[in-house]
Design an enzyme around this catalytic site. Sequence first.
Site, PDB file in Angstrom:
ATOM      1  N   SER A  45       0.968  -1.276  -0.178  1.00 15.30           N
ATOM      2  CA  SER A  45       0.014   0.122   0.213  1.00 15.30           C
ATOM      3  C   SER A  45       0.453   0.871   0.205  1.00 15.30           C
ATOM      4  O   SER A  45       0.876   1.932   0.904  1.00 15.30           O
ATOM      5  CB  SER A  45      -0.513   0.239   1.252  1.00 15.30           C
ATOM      6  N   HIS A 157       3.723   5.355   2.739  1.00 18.42           N
ATOM      7  CA  HIS A 157       2.662   4.261   2.910  1.00 18.42           C
ATOM      8  C   HIS A 157       0.877   4.572   3.004  1.00 18.42           C
ATOM      9  O   HIS A 157       0.710   5.690   3.863  1.00 18.42           O
ATOM     10  CB  HIS A 157       3.572   3.810   4.392  1.00 18.42           C
ATOM     11  N   HIS A 158       0.395   3.512   2.772  1.00 17.48           N
ATOM     12  CA  HIS A 158      -1.100   4.134   3.051  1.00 17.48           C
ATOM     13  C   HIS A 158      -1.498   4.699   4.270  1.00 17.48           C
ATOM     14  O   HIS A 158      -2.449   5.139   4.151  1.00 17.48           O
ATOM     15  CB  HIS A 158      -1.781   3.377   1.919  1.00 17.48           C
ATOM     16  N   SER A 159      -0.699   3.755   4.879  1.00 16.76           N
ATOM     17  CA  SER A 159      -1.543   3.731   6.631  1.00 16.76           C
ATOM     18  C   SER A 159      -1.303   4.841   7.183  1.00 16.76           C
ATOM     19  O   SER A 159      -1.038   4.888   8.518  1.00 16.76           O
ATOM     20  CB  SER A 159      -0.105   2.446   7.020  1.00 16.76           C
ATOM     21  N   ASN A 333      -6.507   7.841   8.154  1.00 16.05           N
ATOM     22  CA  ASN A 333      -7.025   7.259   6.762  1.00 16.05           C
ATOM     23  C   ASN A 333      -9.011   7.081   7.270  1.00 16.05           C
ATOM     24  O   ASN A 333      -9.707   6.992   7.854  1.00 16.05           O
ATOM     25  CB  ASN A 333      -6.988   5.770   6.717  1.00 16.05           C
TER      26      ASN A 333
END
Length: 487
Positions: A45, A157-159, A333
């Site tokens: 991700s 990173h998507h986190s 998110n």
Amino acid sequence: MAGPQLPPSAVDVDYGTIGWGASRTMSDFEAGMWRLETAEPRLRSTIAAVDVLDTAPEWGRLVAAHEWALGVVPRFRMRVVDPPFGLGKPVWSVDPEFDLDYHLRRIQLPPPSTFEAALDFCRTIVDRPFDRARPPWEALLVEGLDDGRAIYLLKTHHSITDGMGGMQLVTLLHSRRREPTPDKPTALPPPPEHLTGLDALREQVVERVRTLPASAVSAARAGMELASQTARDPSAALGFAESLLRLAAPPACPPSPLMRSRGLGRRFGTLETTVEELRAAAKSVGGSLNDAYLAALLGGFRRYHAQLGAPIELLPIGMPISLRDASDPMGGNRFGVARFAAPVGVADPAERIRRIRELVLEARNEPAADVLSMAAPALSRLPVAAVARWYLAQTALIDLQASNVAGIPVPVYMAGARIDRMFPFAPAPGCGVMATLVSHTGVCCIGVTIDTAAVTEPDLFLECLSEGLDEVLKLGRRGRTRARSKK
């Protein structure tokens, strides 16, 4: 989607209180994104932004800008500390060995160096997994383009955040002027932490014990309120349950026979048009800019399948939906995903836009749009490898994911260089193609991430996408021609 609020200028923002990415502990959903890729690399991700600069920025100013940003947004000094055996959630902790020289680099491309060559080089950087012992982000300045421009790549990173949270960040940090901003407020960097996995687990256990009574009361109240609402309006509860079943069910059509495989190979491509042109095309047939954008992508898919002798009528697609509201903290998110069978076989772009509009309106009104976040706590208690296999099987049923994020409407600068284009490249964790549109100073910048195992002819595919965009834009041009002829 509504764009992030623009501050009047950098000096008007209290950077010490912006609170971007303030949560110390990941949500269950973010923890899933962080952990699943360790069991299944195809679920990586990584988000990338490729900014096209009108000139090469001053390197010293660029380094100083990053040092300043690290003070006002501490999240980028933090690494992820994961409790042992997946007990508890990952925690953000200030890296005691943080080294900006590792995270920010520069490279001079040899001539001849085109934008396409620079983009492909950026793709190789994005392909590499993060060093999970360090803060999960990297930045790269690519110089030496033939036309004097430069590229700035930011890989995260998507986190850390979703697309809307990322736009909140760049809106706050980019300058509104080419010259240095005098008397810009600063913040001291947070002190380093030597947190271990056991420390992170101990923190969460202590916090859970401390908040258990309040959590129990809150859960009881929520249950009573839900029961009360159900008694008052049984149809609403039934509607939510039906929505949940629809979203949990497989897509209403099978995946494309040409795009069955999934792998680690990636290819980046870009498309662009003006907001005015795309909006005019949509308006000419009663649609929105997002409807016209999806219709253009589907037109490209239709052409690609026809060229390879495998025409299809429907294509399973996913569409991220922002679930943010004014009370949500910045960063992090907060999104759901709608899935539906899109009319890829409709040759008439006007009719395609109309059909898409109906589907998108239905998807946006789903009561259970937050199904991913609702399922995350239960999934987090299962073995990571098992969840990774299940999640890949689900996402592999989607051939296209398409996102649309409102960007910055005014010119912004980075260390003396103006950002002319801002191309986003979201991850394709299991889907065949991920397309993301960001509007920047009146330009629709579309970044396309292609899984080369799914799209085996990427050059042809990108040509088809370009043709699909052109056929949609012609609707608006014809509309303007008719409007002028009536005058």
